[in-house]
Design a protein around this motif. Structure first.
Motif, short mmCIF file in Angstrom:
data_model
loop_
_atom_site.label_atom_id
_atom_site.label_comp_id
_atom_site.label_asym_id
_atom_site.label_seq_id
_atom_site.Cartn_x
_atom_site.Cartn_y
_atom_site.Cartn_z
N GLY A 63 -13.03 -48.15 -17.73
CA GLY A 63 -13.59 -48.71 -18.87
C GLY A 63 -13.02 -47.86 -20.10
N GLN A 64 -12.50 -46.69 -19.86
CA GLN A 64 -12.09 -45.70 -20.96
C GLN A 64 -10.60 -46.02 -21.26
OE1 GLN A 64 -14.18 -43.32 -22.35
NE2 GLN A 64 -15.85 -44.51 -21.29
N GLU A 75 -7.89 -46.24 -18.07
CA GLU A 75 -8.17 -45.16 -16.92
C GLU A 75 -8.54 -45.63 -15.77
OE1 GLU A 75 -10.29 -40.81 -17.51
OE2 GLU A 75 -11.58 -42.67 -17.43
N TRP A 76 -8.08 -45.46 -14.61
CA TRP A 76 -8.37 -45.59 -13.38
C TRP A 76 -9.03 -44.64 -12.73
CZ3 TRP A 76 -7.64 -50.68 -12.58
CH2 TRP A 76 -6.63 -51.40 -13.52
N GLY A 108 7.29 -42.63 -8.45
CA GLY A 108 7.00 -43.27 -9.43
C GLY A 108 5.78 -43.45 -9.91
N PHE A 109 4.79 -42.70 -9.46
CA PHE A 109 3.29 -42.43 -10.08
C PHE A 109 3.74 -41.86 -11.68
CE2 PHE A 109 -0.04 -39.61 -11.08
CZ PHE A 109 -1.21 -40.54 -11.23
N GLN A 110 2.81 -42.52 -12.48
CA GLN A 110 2.79 -42.02 -14.06
C GLN A 110 1.60 -41.93 -14.68
OE1 GLN A 110 6.23 -43.61 -16.67
NE2 GLN A 110 6.47 -45.04 -14.79
N THR A 111 1.07 -41.18 -15.37
CA THR A 111 -0.19 -40.87 -16.10
C THR A 111 -0.02 -40.21 -17.39
OG1 THR A 111 -2.56 -40.23 -15.73
CG2 THR A 111 -0.77 -38.75 -14.76
N VAL A 112 -0.75 -40.81 -18.28
CA VAL A 112 -0.76 -40.12 -19.63
C VAL A 112 -2.03 -39.03 -19.75
CG1 VAL A 112 0.50 -41.79 -20.97
CG2 VAL A 112 -2.11 -42.02 -20.79
N GLU A 113 -2.71 -39.03 -18.50
CA GLU A 113 -4.06 -38.17 -18.53
C GLU A 113 -3.67 -37.20 -17.45
OE1 GLU A 113 -8.94 -38.74 -17.58
OE2 GLU A 113 -7.50 -40.08 -16.87
N LYS A 114 -3.97 -35.71 -17.57
CA LYS A 114 -3.75 -34.73 -16.72
C LYS A 114 -4.77 -34.92 -15.41
CE LYS A 114 -3.67 -30.01 -15.87
NZ LYS A 114 -3.82 -28.86 -16.23
N VAL A 115 -4.22 -35.01 -14.25
CA VAL A 115 -4.90 -35.09 -13.18
C VAL A 115 -5.60 -33.83 -12.69
CG1 VAL A 115 -5.10 -35.97 -10.70
CG2 VAL A 115 -3.73 -37.09 -12.22
N ASP A 116 -6.85 -33.71 -12.25
CA ASP A 116 -7.27 -32.59 -11.84
C ASP A 116 -6.85 -32.06 -10.43
OD1 ASP A 116 -8.98 -30.50 -10.69
OD2 ASP A 116 -10.78 -31.96 -10.68
N PRO A 117 -6.22 -30.68 -10.82
CA PRO A 117 -5.23 -30.14 -9.92
C PRO A 117 -6.18 -29.85 -8.63
CG PRO A 117 -5.50 -28.71 -11.61
CD PRO A 117 -6.13 -29.94 -12.09
N PHE A 159 -10.38 -39.01 -8.23
CA PHE A 159 -9.70 -38.43 -9.38
C PHE A 159 -9.26 -39.71 -10.26
CE2 PHE A 159 -6.26 -39.18 -6.15
CZ PHE A 159 -5.32 -39.92 -7.16
N THR A 160 -9.10 -39.23 -11.39
CA THR A 160 -8.73 -40.55 -12.53
C THR A 160 -7.44 -40.16 -12.96
OG1 THR A 160 -9.83 -38.96 -14.29
CG2 THR A 160 -11.09 -40.74 -13.12
N TYR A 161 -6.86 -41.16 -13.54
CA TYR A 161 -5.59 -41.08 -14.24
C TYR A 161 -5.43 -42.34 -15.10
CZ TYR A 161 -3.80 -44.55 -10.94
OH TYR A 161 -3.73 -45.93 -10.25
N ALA A 162 -4.45 -42.32 -15.98
CA ALA A 162 -4.31 -43.23 -17.03
C ALA A 162 -3.32 -43.98 -17.12
CB ALA A 162 -4.93 -42.84 -18.30
N TRP A 163 -2.95 -45.09 -16.64
CA TRP A 163 -1.51 -45.92 -16.88
C TRP A 163 -1.90 -47.48 -16.98
CZ3 TRP A 163 2.29 -43.64 -18.53
CH2 TRP A 163 3.72 -44.51 -18.61
N ASP A 164 -0.93 -47.88 -17.26
CA ASP A 164 -0.88 -49.40 -17.53
C ASP A 164 -1.42 -50.20 -16.48
OD1 ASP A 164 0.23 -49.47 -20.06
OD2 ASP A 164 2.28 -49.37 -19.24
N SER A 165 -1.40 -49.77 -15.07
CA SER A 165 -1.62 -50.69 -14.06
C SER A 165 -1.93 -49.64 -12.72
CB SER A 165 -0.78 -51.84 -13.48
OG SER A 165 0.45 -51.11 -13.32
N PRO A 166 -2.92 -50.10 -12.02
CA PRO A 166 -3.20 -49.16 -10.89
C PRO A 166 -1.83 -48.74 -9.99
CG PRO A 166 -4.02 -50.98 -10.20
CD PRO A 166 -3.66 -51.13 -11.69
N PHE A 167 -1.75 -47.29 -9.42
CA PHE A 167 -0.65 -47.05 -8.66
C PHE A 167 -0.99 -47.42 -7.21
CE2 PHE A 167 1.77 -43.97 -6.20
CZ PHE A 167 3.13 -44.28 -6.60
N GLN A 168 0.08 -47.97 -6.51
CA GLN A 168 -0.32 -48.17 -4.73
C GLN A 168 -0.04 -47.01 -4.20
OE1 GLN A 168 -1.99 -50.94 -3.97
NE2 GLN A 168 -1.97 -51.25 -6.46
N PHE A 169 -1.17 -46.01 -4.06
CA PHE A 169 -0.74 -44.75 -3.34
C PHE A 169 -0.66 -45.09 -1.79
CE2 PHE A 169 -2.55 -43.24 -7.21
CZ PHE A 169 -2.04 -41.99 -7.45
N LYS A 170 -0.23 -44.39 -1.11
CA LYS A 170 -0.24 -44.39 0.47
C LYS A 170 -0.10 -42.95 0.99
CE LYS A 170 4.58 -45.33 1.45
NZ LYS A 170 5.36 -46.35 1.99
N VAL A 171 -0.65 -42.88 2.25
CA VAL A 171 -0.68 -41.59 2.85
C VAL A 171 0.69 -41.52 3.58
CG1 VAL A 171 -1.70 -40.15 4.77
CG2 VAL A 171 -3.01 -41.37 3.03
#
Length: 123
Positions: A38-39, A46-47, A68-77, A103-115
């Motif tokens: 909601g932020q 923010e996701w 391809g992951f992008q964020t305008v918010e720093k992710v907690d290292p 963790f949180t990050y901010a981008w236009d849409s959610p990124f599809q992470f995979k292990v």
């Protein structure tokens, strides 16, 4: 005869009990849940992502595909460190069975992470 049958039965049960504790492989049985917080950060939603080890076994050195992951918010290292196209989850530390890392990050849409890899510890 009854003693040897009981011994064989006990041996088989012990074998099954010790072999069946960990049926995970290095990349499956992870659950990813992403929800918007909601932020807005720099006008991007923010996701919050929660990665759950959906297996009884502990996992460490969990690497995510971050190509391809992008964020305008720093992710907690301590939660995710990105090097090139890979991310190391939870600083490489253990994620026990059914535990989660968020963790949180901010981008236009959610990124599809995979292990892409992890180490498995069964006890």
């Amino acid at each position: 005869m009854a003693t040897s049958t009981l011994f064989v039965f006990a041996f088989v049960m012990l074998f099954l009990a010790t072999q069946g504790n960990c049926q995970c492989d290095a990349v499956s049985q992870f659950k990813f849940i992403q929800i918007p917080t909601g932020q807005k950060i720099q006008n991007k939603p923010e996701w919050n992502i929660t990665v759950t080890n959906d297996c009884l076994c502990t996992r460490d050195y969990i690497k995510l595909d971050c190509n391809g992951f992008q964020t305008v918010e720093k992710v907690d290292p301590l939660k995710l460190v990105i090097t090139g196209t890979e991310g190391l989850l939870n600083n490489g530390d253990v994620v026990r069975g059914y535990e989660s890392v968020s963790f949180t990050y901010a981008w236009d849409s959610p990124f599809q992470f995979k292990v892409i890899s992890s180490l498995i510890g069964c006890s």
